[in-house]
Design a protein around this motif. Structure first.
Motif, PDB file in Angstrom:
ATOM      1  N   VAL A   1      40.512 -94.299 -13.060  1.00  0.00           N
ATOM      2  CA  VAL A   1      39.838 -93.767 -14.408  1.00  0.00           C
ATOM      3  C   VAL A   1      39.089 -92.678 -14.066  1.00  0.00           C
ATOM      4  O   VAL A   1      39.139 -91.400 -14.820  1.00  0.00           O
ATOM      5  CB  VAL A   1      38.801 -94.765 -14.956  1.00  0.00           C
ATOM      6  N   GLN A   2      38.319 -92.612 -12.949  1.00  0.00           N
ATOM      7  CA  GLN A   2      37.437 -91.478 -12.592  1.00  0.00           C
ATOM      8  C   GLN A   2      38.223 -90.201 -12.202  1.00  0.00           C
ATOM      9  O   GLN A   2      37.709 -89.093 -12.676  1.00  0.00           O
ATOM     10  CB  GLN A   2      36.276 -91.897 -11.606  1.00  0.00           C
ATOM     11  N   MET A   3      39.324 -90.503 -11.469  1.00  0.00           N
ATOM     12  CA  MET A   3      40.098 -89.349 -11.099  1.00  0.00           C
ATOM     13  C   MET A   3      40.679 -88.498 -12.103  1.00  0.00           C
ATOM     14  O   MET A   3      40.859 -87.162 -12.255  1.00  0.00           O
ATOM     15  CB  MET A   3      41.384 -89.864 -10.095  1.00  0.00           C
ATOM     16  N   TYR A   4      41.077 -89.352 -13.224  1.00  0.00           N
ATOM     17  CA  TYR A   4      41.777 -88.814 -14.380  1.00  0.00           C
ATOM     18  C   TYR A   4      40.725 -88.024 -15.184  1.00  0.00           C
ATOM     19  O   TYR A   4      40.972 -86.889 -15.762  1.00  0.00           O
ATOM     20  CB  TYR A   4      42.306 -89.933 -15.346  1.00  0.00           C
ATOM     21  N   ILE A   5      39.441 -88.518 -15.167  1.00  0.00           N
ATOM     22  CA  ILE A   5      38.472 -87.842 -16.168  1.00  0.00           C
ATOM     23  C   ILE A   5      38.149 -86.420 -15.067  1.00  0.00           C
ATOM     24  O   ILE A   5      37.830 -85.477 -16.008  1.00  0.00           O
ATOM     25  CB  ILE A   5      36.929 -88.665 -16.074  1.00  0.00           C
ATOM     26  N   LEU A   6      38.208 -86.496 -14.015  1.00  0.00           N
ATOM     27  CA  LEU A   6      37.913 -85.460 -13.077  1.00  0.00           C
ATOM     28  C   LEU A   6      38.835 -84.042 -13.258  1.00  0.00           C
ATOM     29  O   LEU A   6      38.487 -82.988 -13.331  1.00  0.00           O
ATOM     30  CB  LEU A   6      37.805 -85.814 -11.486  1.00  0.00           C
ATOM     31  N   LYS A   7      40.010 -84.611 -13.507  1.00  0.00           N
ATOM     32  CA  LYS A   7      41.050 -83.538 -13.717  1.00  0.00           C
ATOM     33  C   LYS A   7      40.845 -82.793 -14.979  1.00  0.00           C
ATOM     34  O   LYS A   7      41.004 -81.608 -15.297  1.00  0.00           O
ATOM     35  CB  LYS A   7      42.501 -84.233 -13.919  1.00  0.00           C
TER      36      LYS A   7
END
Length: 591
Positions: A244-250
């Protein structure tokens, strides 16, 4: 409770529609804030322009800027008051909404079938209820902020248009691009968040399961095994959280790129226009201040939108406990059960568990009111199912179960359960006082009635030896008490309940021989003038029964009293001869 909406929007609307006036107050507060959002920078522009254009004595500058300065300060006073009103509304509404959600969801869950509760972790269900309560308040907070920021954005565009339309257009194009990126990423963010929430609920359930069984873990020296097993679930939850957090970071990376482009374009345009004397210092300040404010709030709003999507995902996952329909429900015209004699009839009953062969097929059994009936058979032969069907833990596939000629499918479940006392083999108590646990049999009972029931069940002796007596807490599931003590509390509850039908499932199995003698006396008194069904593996306890039903693979293969069944030299006689230490073996392979 059977008609709770199982969609996020429907459920939230169902529980919050009575608070509409408070949410209208939120909208009004958001509108006031959005006006101040653009109004304060515009007043600051007027102050700067008047100072820049003033050619007189600087000592008299205050007379020129007095009105916009007063208005500027007043706008912040109004806004501070506005925020405190918003805080007060949240204080009034959100705790009550959380309370309503917890009460409604618990009420729904409490009506789920025996099968559903067996197949789901208690900790997972609890976590979903709390997730829903917390996330709903968070959704409203974020929704309020998104609406307020939307108002602010359009008012800012309108204000900027009158100062310089070019920058208003630039800001609009940037915002459309920014929100398109956010919307593109939010759908998958919601899905990933829902997956993560499910893994959290599973983790919570397994932690509760492990903590509940810490004694077993110690006895089997399984700390290492359980830590490894829990670590697998923790690792899965961590991986899903990182996804989840990686996708938000992108997504935030693309946000940064659009902001740098906007800031560079606006700053370059302002410098060019100022060099051409087409804008004032106040215009320069106003446009840059407003553009940065808009960017920060749109950034914030987009972040809220992502968190909004995450909270929606949590709620969607939490609502799985009410999206699952109730398997056993009262009919719309269900009546209270009235028991006079306690006659029980299985009329051509057919039933089987999911994915299993038919356990009962066209079963017909009659139990006379006031009689004492024993049930014996190997594990899986149908004894417990027989009792569970009387309690209507499951619905039948065909046939009827009648109590005093009343079909239990047509009466309310509460009234059915009020007419039956059940003493299980494995007694579970609430983490409350002994007094509260005993009084659970009849919450309207007097103190003297509770004490009298305790004495009949031989609880009073050990309770009075405890430092806090009847006010002693028993621990989770009654862990502070021995098995025999828990059993006696269950018997006291049944005595206090005083129901006309009594079901005993190895009710004396956890008692020592001395205590059992006293309890048997108490149970004999309790069984008088009641329809009593006794499940027993210790066949000697059934010798005084009026009748014994012998089960084998869902079929009653023998029916009679103890002496008669022994004379028949059939299945019961074989079990009587082969039982070890007075107990029936678990299955026929043990014989």
């Amino acid at each position: 409770m059977n008609k709770l909406p199982n969609t996020v929007s429907g459920f939230i609307w169902h529980l919050t529609k009575s608070y509409k006036r408070f949410f209208l107050g939120f909208l009004f507060i958001g509108l006031l804030w959005s006006i101040q959002f653009s109004g304060a920078p515009y007043l600051l522009k007027l102050i700067i322009d008047r100072i820049a254009d003033y050619q007189g004595d600087k000592a008299n500058i205050s007379s020129v800027i007095k009105i916009p300065v007063i208005l500027y300060i007043l706008s912040w006073v109004v806004m501070a008051f506005n925020f405190r009103i918003a805080d007060y509304i949240k204080l009034r509404v959100f705790p009550q909404i959380r309370s309503d959600i917890i009460n409604n969801m618990f009420s729904y869950v409490s009506l789920h079938s025996h099968r559903y509760l067996q197949n789901n972790f208690a900790g997972s269900i609890s976590n979903k209820i709390m997730d829903m309560a917390g996330s709903t308040a968070s959704i409203f907070t974020r929704l309020d902020e998104i609406i307020a920021n939307t108002f602010a954005f359009f008012i800012a565009l309108f204000a900027m248009y009158f100062v310089n339309p070019i920058f208003s257009l630039m800001l609009l194009i940037w915002c459309c691009l920014f929100m398109s990126i956010t919307l593109f990423f939010s759908k998958k963010t919601k899905f990933l968040s829902q997956v993560f929430s499910e893994s959290k609920s599973t983790l919570s359930g397994r932690i509760v399961d492990a903590v509940t069984n810490l004694t077993n873990i110690r006895l089997f020296a399984s700390n290492h095994f359980e830590n490894n097993r829990l670590n697998i679930t923790v690792t899965d939850s961590v991986v899903k959280d990182r996804n989840v957090q990686m996708y938000i970071l992108k997504m935030k990376f693309f946000w940064d790129v659009t902001f740098i482009i906007l800031l560079s374009s606006m700053l370059s345009g302002l410098v060019v226009l100022y060099s051409q004397n087409k804008i004032t210092v106040g215009d320069f300040t106003f446009i840059m201040t407003l553009a940065i404010n808009v960017f920060m709030h749109v950034w914030f709003m987009a972040g809220q939108f992502v968190q909004f999507a995450e909270e929606i995902g949590k709620c969607a996952q939490a609502l799985t406990i009410i999206s699952a329909p109730h398997e056993v429900v009262d009919k719309p015209d269900a009546r209270p059960l009235v028991v006079n004699k306690g006659n029980i009839i299985f009329n051509d009953v057919t039933f089987h568990y999911h994915h299993k062969h038919g356990l009962f097929r066209n079963k017909h059994v009659e139990i006379a009111g006031g009689s004492k009936v024993g049930l014996v058979g190997f594990s899986g032969s149908g004894k417990t199912t027989f009792v569970n069907l009387i309690l209507r833990f499951y619905d039948l596939e065909a046939g009827q179960i009648l109590i005093d000629n009343q079909d239990i499918a047509g009466v309310t479940q509460d009234s059915l359960h009020k007419q039956i006392s059940m003493i299980p083999q494995d007694t579970s108590l609430f983490h409350r006082t002994l007094m509260e646990n005993i009084a659970y049999g009849n919450t309207d009972a007097s103190y003297d009635e509770i004490i009298q029931a305790s004495k009949k069940a031989h609880c009073d002796e050990f309770i009075n030896k405890l430092p806090e007596g009847y006010e002693s807490l028993v621990g989770e599931r009654g862990i502070k008490l021995s098995g025999g003590q828990r059993q006696r509390i269950a018997i006291a509850r049944a005595i206090l309940k005083n129901a006309p039908i009594l079901i005993l499932d190895e009710a004396t199995s956890a008692l020592d021989s001395v205590t059992e003698k006293y309890i048997q006396e108490g149970l004999q008194n309790l069984m008088d003038n009641r329809t009593t069904i006794v499940i027993a593996h210790r066949l000697s306890t059934l010798s005084s029964m009026d009748r014994i039903l012998v089960f084998d693979n869902g079929t009653i293969i023998e029916d009679g009293h103890h002496e008669q069944l022994l004379k028949n030299n059939g299945h019961y006689a074989m079990m009587w001869e082969m039982q070890a230490g007075g107990f029936l073996p678990e299955d026929r392979d043990t014989l």
